[in-house]
Design an enzyme around this catalytic site. Structure first.
Site, PDB file in Angstrom:
ATOM      1  CB  ALA A 184      -0.886  -0.017   1.234  1.00 31.87           C
ATOM      2  N   GLY A 223       0.731  -4.923   1.057  1.00 34.04           N
ATOM      3  CA  GLY A 223      -0.508  -4.980   0.283  1.00 34.04           C
ATOM      4  C   GLY A 223      -0.326  -5.623  -1.083  1.00 34.04           C
ATOM      5  CD  GLU A 253      -2.216  -7.412   3.311  1.00 37.53           C
ATOM      6  OE1 GLU A 253      -1.847  -6.253   3.002  1.00 37.53           O
ATOM      7  OE2 GLU A 253      -2.817  -7.664   4.358  1.00 37.53           O
ATOM      8  CD  GLU A 297       2.045  -5.398   5.772  1.00 41.07           C
ATOM      9  OE1 GLU A 297       2.835  -6.338   6.016  1.00 41.07           O
ATOM     10  OE2 GLU A 297       1.196  -5.446   4.871  1.00 41.07           O
TER      11      GLU A 297
END
Ligand code: HXC
Length: 257
Positions: free
Chosen positions: A65, A108, A111, A131
């Site tokens: 992200a 992300g 993911e 993260e």
């Protein structure tokens, strides 16, 4: 449709979506994710498309992200904007969705790949959930989907200690379907998407739905869904066509009806 952060292409029956923020290693900001959702929904609604492939560049599928977008957000900002909510579109797509992953698939990015139905990787792919280095945890399914894909022991190492998996390891641990050289992984992913996408569309949809239920239900409940979907397919023209083609020793012509 013209997009800013993605590029869409059609390769036979495969719809291809290229994540395209090279200067940020395809960091997934909210505009990119909104475009990705729109492109996925458009391919899902297009009868010419049988399956979808999401890819990035050879260097990065996606490095996570967009850290810069969320760095200064408060908890209330995050809650109100529901930054991750739009990502759920990926898992609502009825057609098979494949990730073709090369280079970084971090946070992300990992993911997003795990939200897809299958992952085809290049030999340079690196999967990780870093993260913890940012003082947070995965927020788009990493703690749940990684455990289901590789098991608790390895998921703990990956998420708690930033262990990164090479493509070979990811294959060995069951996270990815196939590994190819960088030169050919995308072509192979498109071949796989075209092979799957040429099959009976309604059966594909219900097969995907039934498999995904295995992650959400007890065995008994999942078996009920599977059996109902199996019986339901006898209402389709494709079931009559498929079985007639077998009996008469010819190739079936699928209609998606
Ligand atoms: C914003 C990013 C980014 C990210 C890279 N960039 N990752 N920008 N968000 N996630 C930008 C860098 O700032 C830099 O821009 C450019 O991309 C190139 O990156 P470099 O770091 O210079 O490249 P390199 O040295 O090759 O290192 C590659 C890397 C590193 C190892 C992938 O960039 C990295 O560690 N990125 C962050 C990975 C990460 O922590 N991901 C998890 C994010 S949190 P400039 O302009 O500076 O040159 C997350 C939570 C998901 O994903 C929860 C759901 C929403």
């Amino acid at each position: 449709m013209a997009y800013e952060f993605i590029i869409t292409e059609v390769h036979d029956r495969a719809g291809l979506i290229r994540l395209n923020r090279p200067q940020a290693l395809n960091a997934l900001n909210s505009s990119l994710m909104a475009e990705l959702g729109n492109a996925l929904l458009a391919f899902d609604a297009d009868a010419q498309i049988g399956a979808v492939v999401i890819t990035g560049s050879d260097r990065a599928f996606a490095a996570g992200a967009d850290i810069k977008e969320m760095a200064d957000a408060s908890a209330v900002d995050m809650l109100r904007s529901d930054l991750i909510g739009p990502w759920d579109i990926v898992t609502t797509i009825k057609k098979p969705v494949m990730a073709a992953v090369s280079g970084f698939a971090l946070g992300g990015g990992c993911e997003l790949a795990m939200m897809c139905d299958m992952i085809v990787a290049s030999e340079t792919a690196v999967f990780g959930q870093p993260e913890i280095n940012l003082g947070v945890i995965p927020g788009a399914g990493g703690t749940q989907r990684l455990v289901r894909a590789v098991g608790k022991a390895l998921a703990m190492e990956i998420i708690l200690n930033d262990r990164r998996l090479t493509a070979e390891e990811a294959y060995r641990f069951g996270l990815v379907n196939r590994v190819y050289p960088v030169d050919s992984y995308l072509e192979e992913a498109l071949n796989l998407a075209n092979s799957i996408g040429a099959r009976a569309p309604i059966a594909l949809q219900l097969a995907k739905e039934s498999i995904n239920k295995a992650f959400e239900m007890t065995l008994t409940e999942g078996l009920v869904i599977e059996r109902r979907n199996f019986y339901f397919l006898f209402a389709s023209e494709d079931q009559k066509e498929g079985m007639d083609a077998f009996v008469n020793k010819r190739q079936p012509q699928w209609k998606g009806k």
